[in-house]
Design a protein around this motif. Structure first.
Motif, PDB file in Angstrom:
ATOM      1  N   ILE A  73      16.291  -3.723 -44.545  1.00 48.14           N
ATOM      2  CA  ILE A  73      16.185  -3.865 -43.262  1.00 48.14           C
ATOM      3  C   ILE A  73      15.465  -5.138 -42.865  1.00 48.14           C
ATOM      4  N   ILE A  74      16.178  -6.335 -41.875  1.00 45.69           N
ATOM      5  CA  ILE A  74      15.725  -7.472 -41.639  1.00 45.69           C
ATOM      6  C   ILE A  74      15.110  -7.421 -40.170  1.00 45.69           C
ATOM      7  N   THR A  75      14.002  -7.767 -40.093  1.00 47.07           N
ATOM      8  CA  THR A  75      13.470  -7.654 -38.624  1.00 47.07           C
ATOM      9  C   THR A  75      13.847  -8.945 -37.848  1.00 47.07           C
ATOM     10  N   THR A  97      22.712  -3.421 -45.116  1.00 44.76           N
ATOM     11  CA  THR A  97      21.860  -4.203 -44.635  1.00 44.76           C
ATOM     12  C   THR A  97      21.819  -3.923 -43.058  1.00 44.76           C
ATOM     13  N   PHE A  98      20.445  -3.526 -42.339  1.00 40.72           N
ATOM     14  CA  PHE A  98      20.369  -3.578 -41.015  1.00 40.72           C
ATOM     15  C   PHE A  98      19.709  -4.578 -40.454  1.00 40.72           C
ATOM     16  N   HIS A  99      20.161  -5.350 -39.603  1.00 40.72           N
ATOM     17  CA  HIS A  99      19.491  -6.634 -38.911  1.00 40.72           C
ATOM     18  C   HIS A  99      19.142  -5.991 -37.473  1.00 40.72           C
ATOM     19  N   GLU A 134      18.458 -17.132 -49.022  1.00 37.52           N
ATOM     20  CA  GLU A 134      18.430 -16.707 -50.272  1.00 37.52           C
ATOM     21  C   GLU A 134      18.362 -15.289 -50.536  1.00 37.52           C
ATOM     22  N   ILE A 135      17.494 -14.556 -49.525  1.00 37.47           N
ATOM     23  CA  ILE A 135      17.490 -13.140 -49.625  1.00 37.47           C
ATOM     24  C   ILE A 135      18.830 -12.503 -49.001  1.00 37.47           C
ATOM     25  N   MET A 136      19.449 -13.255 -47.938  1.00 38.38           N
ATOM     26  CA  MET A 136      20.615 -12.521 -47.472  1.00 38.38           C
ATOM     27  C   MET A 136      21.838 -12.790 -48.547  1.00 38.38           C
ATOM     28  N   GLU A 137      21.910 -13.667 -49.277  1.00 46.92           N
ATOM     29  CA  GLU A 137      22.885 -13.968 -50.283  1.00 46.92           C
ATOM     30  C   GLU A 137      22.754 -12.972 -51.408  1.00 46.92           C
ATOM     31  N   TRP A 138      21.566 -12.653 -51.695  1.00 50.73           N
ATOM     32  CA  TRP A 138      21.022 -11.719 -52.765  1.00 50.73           C
ATOM     33  C   TRP A 138      21.420 -10.281 -52.310  1.00 50.73           C
ATOM     34  N   SER A 139      21.332 -10.074 -51.020  1.00 51.75           N
ATOM     35  CA  SER A 139      21.592  -8.523 -50.316  1.00 51.75           C
ATOM     36  C   SER A 139      23.112  -8.301 -50.647  1.00 51.75           C
ATOM     37  N   GLN A 190      28.884  -3.000 -44.888  1.00 52.00           N
ATOM     38  CA  GLN A 190      27.583  -3.614 -45.510  1.00 52.00           C
ATOM     39  C   GLN A 190      26.631  -4.198 -44.699  1.00 52.00           C
ATOM     40  N   ASN A 191      26.961  -4.754 -43.445  1.00 50.68           N
ATOM     41  CA  ASN A 191      26.115  -5.448 -42.664  1.00 50.68           C
ATOM     42  C   ASN A 191      26.358  -4.764 -41.388  1.00 50.68           C
ATOM     43  N   PHE A 192      24.855  -4.485 -40.731  1.00 49.14           N
ATOM     44  CA  PHE A 192      24.889  -4.038 -39.365  1.00 49.14           C
ATOM     45  C   PHE A 192      24.029  -4.702 -38.435  1.00 49.14           C
TER      46      PHE A 192
END
Length: 315
Positions: free
Chosen positions: A104-106, A138-140, A126-131, A228-230
């Motif tokens: 989760i990315i706030t 991943t929930f943004h 870097e974190i988003m690429e790693w995800s 994979q991405n929300f």
């Protein structure tokens, strides 16, 4: 089912007082199940408030959830005690070799800056690429959603003439999505932002789909077709008083702020706000965890992030 968090985390006492099932670390260690591992990248300045709000939404899930809190090291957090961050938060270097069922990315109050001007942008990228290879889904949230949809799919954010601020009615663009299973035809959600991502830009991308929109507030929920991405462009996790606190803060700073829309009864800030979004906010988090994390993540946590593209794409 319970949420598993450190016993001494401030959120623990708050959640227990609300009769939410919080499992102690000792009890969790003696259960013969694999919990869902969720990493929460908290970019908000009011970290304790935000972590409590999101942990509350993660508590009503089909399986034990183990949450780890992540901070950026390229930004100096001035609104949270260093002791709290040192005790409860980890850094990306400490988790980069690990795998998580969910990330989760706030949001963050930086949407008026260009992405590249944000001091932790490189670290976030870097974190988003790693995800892509280390997080199953991943929930943004809010600015995090704008940052994620820009980084992964090149969809830009655009400035609004004035702040989108209040609680707005929404409708479903894709009623068949499990993400909104149980939602009413019209439901409410809070927004607090100076920028937006437009529906037309999302619809033009073959790897994205709209899930929920508002005539007043614009896009609320979108996702990638591979699940994979929300992207949630509002703040479903907000408490009853959060918009009030933001309004009072900005007025105290001398800013010319309009009242948050559809929030105070009779638009009277002296009256207690009415919460109209709690049930759908809970459903949104629960559906994400159930249908897109628990139901599809590999049992072997080291394989989290691997994609077969079949089941997820059909949702």
């Amino acid at each position: 089912m319970p949420i598993r968090i450190p016993d001494a985390l401030p959120a623990t006492a708050a959640l227990e007082s609300e009769n939410i099932f919080v499992m102690t670390e000792h009890r969790a260690m003696h259960q013969d199940i694999r919990p869902l591992r969720v990493l929460l990248l908290n970019l908000m300045p009011t970290k304790i408030t935000t972590e409590t709000q999101i942990l509350r939404k993660l508590s009503n899930t089909p399986i034990q959830v183990e949450v780890e809190l992540l901070q950026t090291v390229s930004h100096d957090a001035k609104n949270t005690a260093a002791e709290h961050l040192e005790t409860f938060y980890t850094t990306f270097d400490e988790v980069r070799d690990e795998h998580f069922d969910g990330l989760i990315i706030t949001g963050a109050p930086v949407e008026q800056l260009d992405f590249e001007e944000v001091d932790y942008w490189d670290e976030l990228c870097e974190i988003m690429e790693w995800s892509k290879t280390h997080a199953h889904s991943t929930f943004h949230i809010c600015w995090g959603a704008q940052a994620g949809i820009y980084y992964h799919y090149g969809v830009p954010k655009r400035a609004l003439p004035e702040k989108m601020f209040g609680v707005f009615p929404h409708t479903l663009a894709k009623r068949t999505s499990p993400l909104v299973r149980g939602f009413d035809d019209e439901f409410f959600a809070p927004h607090s932002r100076f920028t937006e991502v437009r529906a037309a830009d999302i619809e033009a991308h073959p790897d994205l789909e709209l899930i929920a929109v508002s005539d007043e507030a614009g896009v609320y929920v979108a996702k990638s077709t591979d699940s994979q991405n929300f992207f949630v462009f509002g703040h479903p996790e907000y408490d009853r008083e959060t918009l009030k606190a933001e309004y009072d803060r900005d007025v105290a700073r001398g800013m010319a702020m309009a009242l948050p829309a559809h929030y105070y009864p009779g638009d009277d800030p002296a009256r207690e706000p009415v919460a109209t979004w709690f049930s759908h906010a809970q459903l949104l988090y629960t559906n994400w965890l159930n249908y897109y994390v628990y139901q599809t993540t590999p049992y072997d946590i080291s394989r989290a992030g691997e994609r077969d593209g079949e089941e997820e794409a059909s949702w």
